[in-house]
Design a protein around this motif. Structure first.
Motif, PDB file in Angstrom:
ATOM      1  N   THR A   6       5.489  -9.921  66.013  1.00  0.00           N
ATOM      2  CA  THR A   6       5.808  -9.257  67.275  1.00  0.00           C
ATOM      3  C   THR A   6       6.659  -8.028  67.004  1.00  0.00           C
ATOM      4  N   GLY A   7       6.505  -7.034  67.854  1.00  0.00           N
ATOM      5  CA  GLY A   7       7.280  -5.810  67.718  1.00  0.00           C
ATOM      6  C   GLY A   7       7.864  -5.382  69.043  1.00  0.00           C
ATOM      7  N   TYR A   8       8.020  -4.074  69.217  1.00  0.00           N
ATOM      8  CA  TYR A   8       8.763  -3.545  70.367  1.00  0.00           C
ATOM      9  C   TYR A   8       8.117  -2.249  70.853  1.00  0.00           C
ATOM     10  N   ALA A   9       8.430  -1.871  72.071  1.00  0.00           N
ATOM     11  CA  ALA A   9       8.046  -0.555  72.590  1.00  0.00           C
ATOM     12  C   ALA A   9       9.224   0.381  72.373  1.00  0.00           C
ATOM     13  N   TYR A  10       9.390   0.838  71.146  1.00  0.00           N
ATOM     14  CA  TYR A  10      10.577   1.590  70.753  1.00  0.00           C
ATOM     15  C   TYR A  10      10.281   3.057  70.448  1.00  0.00           C
ATOM     16  N   GLY A  11       9.102   3.534  70.785  1.00  0.00           N
ATOM     17  CA  GLY A  11       8.781   4.930  70.504  1.00  0.00           C
ATOM     18  C   GLY A  11       9.499   5.893  71.440  1.00  0.00           C
ATOM     19  N   LEU A  12       9.629   7.139  71.008  1.00  0.00           N
ATOM     20  CA  LEU A  12      10.267   8.189  71.804  1.00  0.00           C
ATOM     21  C   LEU A  12       9.191   8.923  72.605  1.00  0.00           C
ATOM     22  N   PRO A  13       9.273   8.919  73.954  1.00  0.00           N
ATOM     23  CA  PRO A  13       8.259   9.618  74.752  1.00  0.00           C
ATOM     24  C   PRO A  13       8.216  11.110  74.431  1.00  0.00           C
ATOM     25  N   SER A  14       7.026  11.683  74.583  1.00  0.00           N
ATOM     26  CA  SER A  14       6.827  13.082  74.228  1.00  0.00           C
ATOM     27  C   SER A  14       7.755  14.051  74.963  1.00  0.00           C
ATOM     28  N   PRO A  15       7.974  13.913  76.287  1.00  0.00           N
ATOM     29  CA  PRO A  15       8.879  14.863  76.950  1.00  0.00           C
ATOM     30  C   PRO A  15      10.293  14.846  76.383  1.00  0.00           C
ATOM     31  N   LEU A  62      13.396  18.554  70.270  1.00  0.00           N
ATOM     32  CA  LEU A  62      12.847  19.604  69.411  1.00  0.00           C
ATOM     33  C   LEU A  62      13.420  20.966  69.785  1.00  0.00           C
ATOM     34  N   ALA A  63      13.683  21.179  71.080  1.00  0.00           N
ATOM     35  CA  ALA A  63      14.303  22.434  71.512  1.00  0.00           C
ATOM     36  C   ALA A  63      15.780  22.485  71.160  1.00  0.00           C
ATOM     37  N   GLN A  64      16.419  21.316  71.065  1.00  0.00           N
ATOM     38  CA  GLN A  64      17.853  21.259  70.797  1.00  0.00           C
ATOM     39  C   GLN A  64      18.202  21.397  69.317  1.00  0.00           C
ATOM     40  N   LEU A  65      17.385  20.834  68.450  1.00  0.00           N
ATOM     41  CA  LEU A  65      17.763  20.754  67.035  1.00  0.00           C
ATOM     42  C   LEU A  65      18.040  22.102  66.377  1.00  0.00           C
ATOM     43  N   PRO A  66      17.314  23.185  66.708  1.00  0.00           N
ATOM     44  CA  PRO A  66      17.665  24.474  66.102  1.00  0.00           C
ATOM     45  C   PRO A  66      19.073  24.955  66.450  1.00  0.00           C
ATOM     46  N   LEU A  67      19.678  24.356  67.480  1.00  0.00           N
ATOM     47  CA  LEU A  67      21.022  24.746  67.911  1.00  0.00           C
ATOM     48  C   LEU A  67      22.110  23.925  67.231  1.00  0.00           C
ATOM     49  N   LEU A  68      21.726  22.996  66.345  1.00  0.00           N
ATOM     50  CA  LEU A  68      22.690  22.052  65.783  1.00  0.00           C
ATOM     51  C   LEU A  68      23.865  22.747  65.105  1.00  0.00           C
ATOM     52  N   HIS A  93      12.099  10.633  55.151  1.00  0.00           N
ATOM     53  CA  HIS A  93      11.270   9.844  56.057  1.00  0.00           C
ATOM     54  C   HIS A  93      12.058   9.541  57.327  1.00  0.00           C
ATOM     55  N   VAL A  94      11.437   9.808  58.468  1.00  0.00           N
ATOM     56  CA  VAL A  94      12.116   9.704  59.766  1.00  0.00           C
ATOM     57  C   VAL A  94      11.179   9.062  60.781  1.00  0.00           C
ATOM     58  N   LEU A  95      11.710   8.156  61.571  1.00  0.00           N
ATOM     59  CA  LEU A  95      11.020   7.577  62.723  1.00  0.00           C
ATOM     60  C   LEU A  95      11.824   7.886  63.970  1.00  0.00           C
ATOM     61  N   GLY A 130       1.205  11.581  70.043  1.00  0.00           N
ATOM     62  CA  GLY A 130       0.836  12.984  70.055  1.00  0.00           C
ATOM     63  C   GLY A 130       1.649  13.815  69.085  1.00  0.00           C
ATOM     64  N   PRO A 131       1.510  15.123  69.160  1.00  0.00           N
ATOM     65  CA  PRO A 131       2.114  16.012  68.148  1.00  0.00           C
ATOM     66  C   PRO A 131       3.616  16.218  68.304  1.00  0.00           C
ATOM     67  N   VAL A 132       4.150  16.060  69.529  1.00  0.00           N
ATOM     68  CA  VAL A 132       5.560  16.427  69.725  1.00  0.00           C
ATOM     69  C   VAL A 132       6.518  15.439  69.053  1.00  0.00           C
ATOM     70  N   PRO A 133       6.371  14.107  69.221  1.00  0.00           N
ATOM     71  CA  PRO A 133       7.269  13.202  68.475  1.00  0.00           C
ATOM     72  C   PRO A 133       7.184  13.409  66.963  1.00  0.00           C
ATOM     73  N   ALA A 134       5.977  13.663  66.454  1.00  0.00           N
ATOM     74  CA  ALA A 134       5.836  13.901  65.012  1.00  0.00           C
ATOM     75  C   ALA A 134       6.562  15.180  64.595  1.00  0.00           C
ATOM     76  N   ALA A 135       6.472  16.216  65.423  1.00  0.00           N
ATOM     77  CA  ALA A 135       7.191  17.457  65.120  1.00  0.00           C
ATOM     78  C   ALA A 135       8.696  17.241  65.192  1.00  0.00           C
ATOM     79  N   PHE A 136       9.141  16.428  66.142  1.00  0.00           N
ATOM     80  CA  PHE A 136      10.564  16.117  66.247  1.00  0.00           C
ATOM     81  C   PHE A 136      11.039  15.385  64.994  1.00  0.00           C
ATOM     82  N   GLU A 137      10.243  14.447  64.510  1.00  0.00           N
ATOM     83  CA  GLU A 137      10.616  13.742  63.278  1.00  0.00           C
ATOM     84  C   GLU A 137      10.744  14.706  62.105  1.00  0.00           C
TER      85      GLU A 137
END
Length: 376
Positions: A226-235, A241-247, A47-49, A29-36
């Motif tokens: 073979t790969g992995y279930a290594y994605g970051l869940p949306s929540p 995403l809320a934290q990064l502006p405070l860096l 480039h960020v994953l 969805g859109p939130v992990p992409a926005a976080f990247e």
């Protein structure tokens, strides 16, 4: 008093709620992409994953290097086990190097010497991993020049270094790939999670494929590897995403905490703060000190216990990997600096929400411990 508790900014609950209201729970969805995109903006990487952890990001980096059983991987011995654990689990042969006393990061001179020796012996490492110790950047330009001269890949374990710079560049720049962590105790957090960053699109594209079980573009489930279930869940991505502006504010707060420790302990014999590297601006994720037992009157462990008795959490610095039972018998260079740091080092409470009067209590306990030791 905890060592490095999460510091929430107030927008996290709303961000999680919005993700849930939109029906996004999975790593999609859109939130992990926005976080990247936000991580790219904060670090300057093109480039960020986003990943489920910093360790997962490192594992993907090793996979992107096509690390094979029997390949050699070098890293500083003064680091957390996760730096090298994925490589060892893949069958690689680790080797541990010493750190520079002026920065506590991988010593470029030691690396250059050992790579020359390895080149003469015909057994160069597949990769070298630099570590940004406690939010202090390694000297990646110097390390990269040495690695490039020998055709060795350089990775950066920048888990604790969001917001840190050296030579005017954000942590991780100069390496082929850099891994960051957003664990709950980091300077900005997603409650977990990590990121793999690079200026080269190819390894990030491959890592993204592997992080999604290496599923091919087909209507059915098709796998060439073979790969992995290594994605970051949306929540969690929403929290990040809320934290990064405070860096920037979080880095400023942690640096102010380190400065207050430096001032408050400046006249205490036997206490020295971790030095800041030349050309560097550490984020001071944790304020680490060295305790000279002869001058202070007790060693770092005795001081840690004195702080614990006052309800204050402190933590020894990293136990060098060559002293860890898990790595018994692993090849290593002489590590006198790492061993001395472990014998003397202690991390003090460094949470960015810590009020000055709370920090004053930590300083007072340290000063009182010295006075008791001095007067027997």
């Amino acid at each position: 008093m905890l060592l490095s508790p999460p510091h929430l900014g107030g927008g996290e609950i709303g961000a999680i709620a919005a993700s849930l209201d939109d029906g996004w729970l999975a790593p999609a969805g859109p939130v992990p992409a926005a976080f990247e995109q936000a991580v790219a903006l904060a670090t300057g990487f093109r480039h960020v994953l986003a990943t489920c952890s910093g360790t997962a990001a490192l594992h993907l980096a090793y996979r992107c290097l096509d690390l094979q059983p029997g390949d050699h991987v070098w890293c500083p011995g003064f680091t957390f086990a996760a730096t090298i654990a994925p490589a060892v689990q893949m069958g690689a042969v680790p080797r541990f190097l010493d750190v520079d006393a002026a920065s506590w990061t991988l010593d470029p001179l030691a690396l250059a010497r050992d790579l020359r020796t390895a080149a003469r012996g015909g057994v160069l490492p597949r990769a070298v991993v630099a570590v940004d110790t406690y939010g202090q950047c390694a000297d990646l330009p110097a390390l990269a020049a040495t690695c490039e001269a020998h055709g060795v890949a350089l990775l950066s374990d920048s888990a604790a270094a969001m917001g840190a710079t050296r030579h005017g560049r954000h942590a991780g720049h100069g390496s082929r790939m850099a891994a960051f962590s957003f664990n709950g105790n980091k300077i900005v957090t997603a409650g977990g999670g990590g990121a793999l960053c690079s200026d080269d699109p190819l390894p990030i594209a491959r890592a993204r494929h592997l992080a999604r079980h290496a599923r091919e573009a087909a209507a059915h489930y098709q796998h060439e590897t073979t790969g992995y279930a290594y994605g970051l869940p949306s929540p969690l991505a929403a929290v990040g995403l809320a934290q990064l502006p405070l860096l920037d504010a979080r880095v400023a707060a942690r640096r102010a905490i380190a400065a207050r420790y430096a001032l408050g302990l400046s006249d205490v014999p036997g206490i020295a703060l971790m030095p800041e590297a030349r050309g560097g601006r550490a984020n001071r994720w944790l304020t680490a000190i060295r305790v000279d037992a002869r001058r202070f009157g007790m060693g770092g462990e005795a001081l840690r216990l004195a702080l614990a008795a006052a309800g204050i959490e402190a933590r020894p610095v990293w136990k060098p990997l060559h002293l860890q039972p898990a790595f018994r018998g692993v090849p290593h260079a002489p590590l006198p600096v790492a061993e001395r740091l472990f014998a003397e080092g202690l991390c003090l409470p460094s949470g960015s929400a810590m009020a000055p009067e709370v920090q004053d209590r930590v300083i007072a306990v340290i000063r009182a411990a010295h006075e008791r030791a001095r007067h027997g």
